[in-house]
Design an enzyme around this catalytic site. Structure first.
Site, PDB file in Angstrom:
ATOM      1  N   GLY A  40      17.349 -31.271 -30.429  1.00 36.05           N
ATOM      2  CA  GLY A  40      17.992 -29.972 -30.521  1.00 36.05           C
ATOM      3  C   GLY A  40      19.376 -29.936 -29.920  1.00 36.05           C
ATOM      4  CG  ASN A 130      12.116 -38.251 -20.897  1.00 40.78           C
ATOM      5  OD1 ASN A 130      12.246 -39.122 -20.051  1.00 40.78           O
ATOM      6  ND2 ASN A 130      12.418 -38.445 -22.172  1.00 40.78           N
ATOM      7  CB  CYS A 189      10.617 -28.327 -26.277  1.00 37.40           C
ATOM      8  SG  CYS A 189      12.366 -28.378 -25.935  1.00 37.40           S
ATOM      9  CB  CYS A 250      22.811 -41.054  -4.546  1.00 41.86           C
ATOM     10  SG  CYS A 250      22.422 -41.217  -6.299  1.00 41.86           S
TER      11      CYS A 250
HETATM   12 ZN   LIG Z   1      24.409 -40.335  -7.166  1.00 34.23          ZN
END
Ligand SMILES: [Zn+2]
Length: 258
Positions: A40, A130, A189, A250
């Site tokens: 979509g 996802n 969805c 991160c």
């Molecule tokens: Zn990052």
């Protein structure tokens, strides 16, 4: 790069814009965009990127068209149900503009193949459904130093962000969502429902942001808006912008913190 006369005509309405011009159109013609997810969000994104004269497109999706997709995945037809989306999308591009160099890969992106699948792209536009795929794509973009425009829809909320986690001080998509979703493979969805025009808005906005990133070296549409997440609500309707901070810890880009 000099655009051929027929290309100058085709993109005349771009070229007359001071923000694009002939130089900007030449940049788009030389650009290679990899599209992840041809659903979509990917359908209108693909249509507007192809229409914008992006020279090379790589189309990645491992899914086939289901009858329930036709409510929002606008490049597919009834008679294409059960056929592979990536292959159909490639045919759509060829029929739309034969000058585009287009390739398709009917593979699901994982951490093992992401780097190879987005290889040589100047930008990745991710409109998949996802988190596991989105994070694999983001990590590969950081490692490969490829800018990422990531787009998603949940019910009546759309999100589009531009990420360049390989650059000092700039966040990646994983900085935004964290590590909790790596194993999460949800197709929301199917569970929550989705309005077709809502994903269309998100997909066309993602195409606009992709063009913004590609034109940034020319001054084009201004700042590429790294780390800005635009969140739009289709019910109100409203649009607001959040700034994503780089996470020094991160797993995707922390090692590149500058
Ligand atoms: Zn990052």
């Amino acid at each position: 790069m000099i655009l051929a006369p027929d290309r100058l005509g085709r993109f005349a309405r771009h070229i007359v814009l001071p923000e694009i011009g002939g130089a900007g159109q030449a940049v788009l013609a030389q650009a290679h965009v990899a599209l992840v997810g041809l659903g979509g969000i990917g359908s209108p994104a693909l249509q507007y990127l192809a229409a914008a004269g992006i020279g090379t497109l790589t189309l990645i999706d491992d899914d086939a068209v289901d009858p329930t997709n036709l409510q929002r995945q606008t490049i597919y037809r009834e008679d294409e149900v059960c056929h592979r989306k990536a292959e159909l999308a490639e045919v759509w591009v060829r029929e739309f503009d034969s000058a585009i160099d287009v390739h398709w890969k009917a593979q699901r992106i994982t951490h093992d193949n992401a780097a190879e699948l987005i290889h040589r792209a100047d930008l990745v536009l991710d409109g998949c459904d996802n988190f596991a795929t989105r994070l694999a794509v983001s990590d590969a973009c950081v490692a490969g130093e490829v800018p990422l425009v990531s787009a998603a829809v949940g019910r009546f909320q759309g999100q589009v962000g531009a990420f360049a986690g390989h650059l000092p001080g700039q966040p990646c998509y994983r900085c935004f969502v964290g590590d909790a979703f790596d194993a999460d493979d949800c197709d929301t969805c199917a569970e929550d429902g989705v309005l077709g025009a809502m994903v269309g808005w998100t997909g066309t906005f993602a195409a606009l942001q992709a063009i913004r990133v590609l034109l940034a070296p020319t001054g084009g549409l201004g700042d590429p808006q790294w780390g800005k997440l635009h969140v739009f609500n289709g019910l109100e309707p409203s649009l607001r912008t959040m700034t994503i901070a780089k996470d020094p810890g991160c797993r995707g880009c922390g090692g590149n913190a500058g």
